[in-house]
Design a protein around this motif. Structure first.
Motif, PDB file in Angstrom:
ATOM      1  N   PRO A 183       9.414 -14.339   8.089  1.00 43.58           N
ATOM      2  CA  PRO A 183      10.268 -15.961   8.998  1.00 43.58           C
ATOM      3  C   PRO A 183      10.604 -16.405   8.720  1.00 43.58           C
ATOM      4  O   PRO A 183      11.235 -17.450   9.294  1.00 43.58           O
ATOM      5  N   GLY A 231       6.845 -12.504   5.455  1.00 44.71           N
ATOM      6  CA  GLY A 231       5.433 -12.802   5.779  1.00 44.71           C
ATOM      7  C   GLY A 231       5.528 -13.080   6.842  1.00 44.71           C
ATOM      8  O   GLY A 231       5.355 -12.122   7.257  1.00 44.71           O
ATOM      9  N   SER A 232       3.702 -13.100   7.094  1.00 50.50           N
ATOM     10  CA  SER A 232       3.246 -13.518   8.282  1.00 50.50           C
ATOM     11  C   SER A 232       3.412 -14.363   9.427  1.00 50.50           C
ATOM     12  O   SER A 232       3.266 -15.740   9.263  1.00 50.50           O
ATOM     13  N   ASN A 233       3.556 -14.222  10.575  1.00 46.01           N
ATOM     14  CA  ASN A 233       3.423 -15.349  11.645  1.00 46.01           C
ATOM     15  C   ASN A 233       2.727 -14.521  13.153  1.00 46.01           C
ATOM     16  O   ASN A 233       1.662 -13.536  12.920  1.00 46.01           O
ATOM     17  N   ALA A 234       3.150 -15.135  14.429  1.00 51.35           N
ATOM     18  CA  ALA A 234       2.208 -14.501  15.400  1.00 51.35           C
ATOM     19  C   ALA A 234       3.298 -13.658  16.129  1.00 51.35           C
ATOM     20  O   ALA A 234       2.455 -12.397  16.729  1.00 51.35           O
ATOM     21  N   ARG A 235       4.636 -12.886  15.668  1.00 54.34           N
ATOM     22  CA  ARG A 235       5.065 -12.264  16.192  1.00 54.34           C
ATOM     23  C   ARG A 235       4.902 -11.248  15.150  1.00 54.34           C
ATOM     24  O   ARG A 235       5.704  -9.457  15.467  1.00 54.34           O
ATOM     25  N   SER A 273       3.287  -9.245  11.108  1.00 54.87           N
ATOM     26  CA  SER A 273       2.508  -9.750   9.848  1.00 54.87           C
ATOM     27  C   SER A 273       3.977  -9.449   8.756  1.00 54.87           C
ATOM     28  O   SER A 273       5.120  -8.720   8.837  1.00 54.87           O
ATOM     29  N   ARG A 302       6.890  -6.602   9.381  1.00 54.99           N
ATOM     30  CA  ARG A 302       8.180  -7.056   8.540  1.00 54.99           C
ATOM     31  C   ARG A 302       9.224  -6.384   7.210  1.00 54.99           C
ATOM     32  O   ARG A 302      10.192  -5.755   7.445  1.00 54.99           O
TER      33      ARG A 302
END
Length: 264
Positions: free
Chosen positions: A198, A234-238, A240, A244
């Motif tokens: 992200p 990287g990972s976030n709420a949308r 992993s 991505r």
């Protein structure tokens, strides 16, 4: 909600630049993200009276004023013709028409937001930014810089002969993207820009010559696999990092096939 203590409609770029040297000053764009900040702004500077809300086209390039809206970018006939429609496709799912009528080119490019569809597309093009004190800077270099107190005046897109493809993955339409992917062939060079990793968008070139012999289903797959190994995610709420990375490969392959005239 943002708290603005003093508002100034700048009469010149020099006035805006001078005011912006104070850390408590903010330059206003469309105010669509800034208004949600929880901080106090000492002086908010509006560039709306400086004639920077236009998109100018010449035989050599496009010049996008920092206050030009995303909607103007989306609907510009010259950009549509030059990019084969990729310009409009890149921004058409950013929230909604009302939002794009207010969001500015300068706000998105200066912000260098990780989720910026526009920055991703522009990186795949022959793009420079015009800074008030810094002059013309390649967008690739500007996108990697830390923030400073200069002013973004215009975005210049050279009409280098090429083809363009753009795709993004969203959980639902108008949501922020999970991943953005733009690919181009400018002259004999293939360029791949990936954003919403992200982090902010990054630009890759076909360093291993995987597409040097032309785009085929096999070369497109090989280039996509290389891109998946090369783009940090990287990972976030949308999503992993692994998801991505998978999207990097899928969207890159589809863009490559489109550039090669092989899209189904």
């Amino acid at each position: 909600m943002i708290n603005i203590q003093n508002y100034v409609r700048a009469k010149s770029l020099e006035e805006a630049y001078t005011l912006n040297q104070k850390k408590s000053t903010r330059i206003l764009g469309g105010m669509l993200w800034l208004k949600m900040a929880g901080n106090t702004v000492g002086t908010a500077v509006d560039l709306g009276g400086l004639g920077l809300d236009t998109i100018e086209e010449s035989e050599e390039d496009f010049r996008l004023g920092t206050m030009a809206t995303l909607r103007a970018f989306e609907r510009h006939p010259g950009l549509a013709a030059y990019t084969g429609g990729a310009a409009g496709r890149a921004v058409q799912d950013i929230v909604g028409v009302q939002f794009r009528n207010m969001a500015t080119v300068g706000g998105s490019v200066w912000g260098r937001f990780g989720f910026s569809d526009l920055l991703t597309l522009l990186l795949s093009m022959d793009t420079r930014v015009e800074l008030y004190k810094g002059g013309l800077v390649p967008l690739e270099e500007f996108a990697a810089r830390p923030y400073d107190r200069d002013l973004l005046v215009r975005v210049h897109i050279r009409k280098t002969p090429g083809r363009f493809a753009y795709r993004a993955m969203r959980i639902q339409r108008t949501d922020l993207p999970v991943l953005t992917c733009a690919m181009s062939r400018l002259g004999g060079e293939y360029r791949l820009a990936v954003g919403a990793r992200p982090g902010r968008a990054v630009l890759l070139r076909d360093e291993e010559g995987l597409l040097a012999g032309g785009i085929t289903p096999d070369s497109a797959a090989a280039f996509a696999a290389w891109a998946g190994r090369s783009v940090p995610t990287g990972s976030n709420a949308r999503g992993s990092a692994g998801y991505r990375t998978h999207l990097v490969e899928v969207l890159t392959r589809r863009n490559a096939l489109e550039l090669g005239g092989l899209a189904q």
